[in-house]
Every structure is written in C-alpha cells, then in structure tokens.
Design a protein around this motif. Structure first.
Motif, short mmCIF file in Angstrom:
data_model
loop_
_atom_site.label_atom_id
_atom_site.label_comp_id
_atom_site.label_asym_id
_atom_site.label_seq_id
_atom_site.Cartn_x
_atom_site.Cartn_y
_atom_site.Cartn_z
N ARG A 1 0.88 -1.17 0.00
CA ARG A 1 0.00 0.00 0.00
C ARG A 1 0.92 1.22 0.00
O ARG A 1 1.49 1.57 1.03
CB ARG A 1 -0.93 -0.01 1.21
CG ARG A 1 -1.93 -1.16 1.16
CD ARG A 1 -2.76 -1.26 2.43
NE ARG A 1 -3.57 -0.09 2.68
CZ ARG A 1 -4.83 0.07 2.22
NH1 ARG A 1 -5.38 -0.85 1.49
NH2 ARG A 1 -5.50 1.18 2.53
N LEU A 2 1.07 1.83 -1.15
CA LEU A 2 2.00 2.93 -1.32
C LEU A 2 1.24 4.23 -1.56
O LEU A 2 0.33 4.27 -2.40
CB LEU A 2 2.91 2.67 -2.52
CG LEU A 2 3.64 1.33 -2.53
CD1 LEU A 2 4.42 1.16 -3.83
CD2 LEU A 2 4.56 1.21 -1.32
N ILE A 3 1.60 5.26 -0.83
CA ILE A 3 1.11 6.59 -1.15
C ILE A 3 2.30 7.34 -1.72
O ILE A 3 3.32 7.53 -1.05
CB ILE A 3 0.51 7.32 0.07
CG1 ILE A 3 -0.66 6.52 0.64
CG2 ILE A 3 0.05 8.72 -0.35
CD1 ILE A 3 -1.31 7.15 1.86
N VAL A 4 2.16 7.71 -2.99
CA VAL A 4 3.24 8.38 -3.73
C VAL A 4 2.93 9.87 -3.76
O VAL A 4 1.83 10.29 -4.16
CB VAL A 4 3.36 7.80 -5.16
CG1 VAL A 4 4.51 8.47 -5.90
CG2 VAL A 4 3.56 6.28 -5.10
N TYR A 5 3.91 10.66 -3.32
CA TYR A 5 3.75 12.10 -3.22
C TYR A 5 4.45 12.79 -4.38
O TYR A 5 5.53 12.36 -4.78
CB TYR A 5 4.32 12.59 -1.87
CG TYR A 5 3.50 12.09 -0.72
CD1 TYR A 5 2.49 12.88 -0.17
CD2 TYR A 5 3.68 10.80 -0.20
CE1 TYR A 5 1.70 12.41 0.87
CE2 TYR A 5 2.89 10.33 0.84
CZ TYR A 5 1.90 11.14 1.36
OH TYR A 5 1.11 10.67 2.38
N PRO A 6 3.86 13.87 -4.91
CA PRO A 6 4.37 14.51 -6.12
C PRO A 6 5.56 15.44 -5.87
O PRO A 6 5.49 16.64 -6.11
CB PRO A 6 3.15 15.26 -6.64
CG PRO A 6 2.41 15.67 -5.40
CD PRO A 6 2.61 14.50 -4.45
N LEU A 7 6.64 14.85 -5.38
CA LEU A 7 7.86 15.63 -5.19
C LEU A 7 9.07 14.71 -5.26
O LEU A 7 8.96 13.50 -5.04
CB LEU A 7 7.85 16.40 -3.86
CG LEU A 7 8.05 15.63 -2.56
CD1 LEU A 7 8.43 16.62 -1.48
CD2 LEU A 7 6.81 14.90 -2.14
N LEU A 8 10.19 15.29 -5.62
CA LEU A 8 11.47 14.59 -5.67
C LEU A 8 12.29 15.04 -4.47
O LEU A 8 12.40 16.24 -4.21
CB LEU A 8 12.23 14.90 -6.97
CG LEU A 8 11.53 14.54 -8.27
CD1 LEU A 8 12.31 15.09 -9.46
CD2 LEU A 8 11.35 13.05 -8.39
N LEU A 9 12.88 14.09 -3.76
CA LEU A 9 13.68 14.45 -2.59
C LEU A 9 15.17 14.33 -2.86
O LEU A 9 15.97 14.93 -2.16
CB LEU A 9 13.28 13.57 -1.40
CG LEU A 9 11.86 13.80 -0.91
CD1 LEU A 9 11.50 12.80 0.17
CD2 LEU A 9 11.68 15.22 -0.40
N GLY A 10 15.56 13.53 -3.82
CA GLY A 10 16.97 13.42 -4.19
C GLY A 10 17.77 12.46 -3.34
O GLY A 10 18.46 11.60 -3.87
N THR A 11 17.68 12.58 -2.03
CA THR A 11 18.46 11.69 -1.17
C THR A 11 17.57 11.11 -0.09
O THR A 11 16.53 11.67 0.25
CB THR A 11 19.63 12.44 -0.49
OG1 THR A 11 19.10 13.49 0.33
CG2 THR A 11 20.60 13.03 -1.50
N GLY A 12 18.03 10.01 0.45
CA GLY A 12 17.31 9.36 1.55
C GLY A 12 17.13 7.88 1.26
O GLY A 12 17.33 7.41 0.14
N GLN A 13 16.74 7.15 2.29
CA GLN A 13 16.54 5.72 2.17
C GLN A 13 15.38 5.44 1.21
O GLN A 13 14.33 6.06 1.29
CB GLN A 13 16.23 5.14 3.56
CG GLN A 13 16.09 3.66 3.57
CD GLN A 13 15.74 3.12 4.95
OE1 GLN A 13 15.22 2.03 5.03
NE2 GLN A 13 16.00 3.85 6.02
#
Length: 186
Positions: free
Chosen positions: A140-152
């Motif tokens: 169950r994935l909620i995909v948010y309309p932004l790019l973060l670039g880094t992170g797990q």
C-alpha cells in the motif's frame, strides 16, 4: 480451515522512491489519506516494526492525543531487531515483543497464527527483507508529487518482482495511493 494472515507493507514514497523521515508528507495530509490509512489499521491487529521505527513510534504514540493514537497503541507490536531485548521493550510498556526466529522463519510463523493483518509502517530494512523473501501479500503505497533526491529508498537493491494493481486512488492533495499484490508466476 486454516487461515493465513496477510503481511501488508504500507509506505509513503516520494516520486524518486524515498521513504525516509516522512515529515515531507504533512502538507499533503487530508481526510482522504486519513481514511485510506484508517482502513489498513482497521484490518490489522499487529504492527511489524524494525528497531528504528519502533523506537521512534514508542517515543511518540504512547503519549499522543492524536485521534489515531488509541487504535495504534492498542495494536500488538512485534519488533524485528538484533539489538533490543524483550526486557528493553517491556520497559517501554507499549505492548511489544521481539520477533522470535527472525526473517523469514519467524515471520512465516506469525503469518500462521490466527488474527488480522500484519502491518508494516516505515521500517525500510524490514520491508526490503520481506520483499526479498517474497513474504509481502499487499503493498500500500502513497506516492507524493515531489522529488527528494536523497534518503533511504524502499526498493533499493531489490531483486526482480512483479505486482498487479488492485486499486489506485488520486487524492485531492496531489498524492496517489497504489494498492499492489504480488503477480502470479512472477
């Protein structure tokens, strides 16, 4: 009749797949997302958590007055950890136990017990291990309309796996939910 519990992995993801420290989801939260998350919590009777997520949740939820706090606090918790002991969890007083048998054997044993869904929130290392061992029954994935670039990232280093879309929901806030099941013969 034998009943096998489902393992449901529920994650917040950026467009580039980052799941770490989801404070960035707050501007998108609304009643639709709350209802979607409430459905999965209603179907569960146990949270499966990695150590880091457990420690963050145990520091927050027991004293929270959030409307979901009572439900979350009432759920059983099983922590997948090599560093915490049952005595550590007992001191927290948050209805938690250390997983006996590890991944994958301990998880398979939990699935055979009667009860509701086994729900994973956050817990990136655990979620990836469950995916690797093909123990996930629903994503169950909620995909948010932004790019973060880094992170797990949830899918970093994953082997090939195919899923079928069971549901999708476009929320007013711009986020999109995907409910996926492992594809047969994948």
């Amino acid at each position: 009749m034998s009943h096998t519990r489902r393992i449901v992995v529920s994650e917040f993801l950026s467009l580039d797949g980052v799941m770490q420290d989801p404070a960035w989801t707050a501007p998108y939260w609304n009643d639709q997302i709350a209802a979607f998350k409430g459905e999965e919590t209603d179907a569960a009777d146990l949270l499966l958590l990695g150590r880091v997520t457990y420690e963050m949740f145990a520091a927050h939820w027991p004293s929270s007055t959030d409307e979901a706090a009572d439900q979350i606090n009432a759920l059983g918790k099983v922590v997948v950890t090599d560093t915490l002991t049952q005595a550590d969890l007992d001191r927290d007083g948050w209805n938690a136990a250390v997983l006996d048998g590890g991944v994958p054997d301990g998880i398979r044993h939990l699935k055979q017990r009667p009860g509701g869904d086994l729900l994973v929130w956050g817990s990136g290392h655990l979620a990836r291990a469950l995916l690797h061992h093909r123990l996930v029954d629903e994503l169950r994935l909620i995909v948010y309309p932004l790019l973060l670039g880094t992170g797990q990232r949830l899918f970093s280093g994953q082997q090939h796996a195919a899923f079928t879309r069971a549901e999708s929901h476009a929320f007013r806030s711009g986020a999109t939910a995907l409910v996926l099941h492992p594809a047969e013969n994948a």
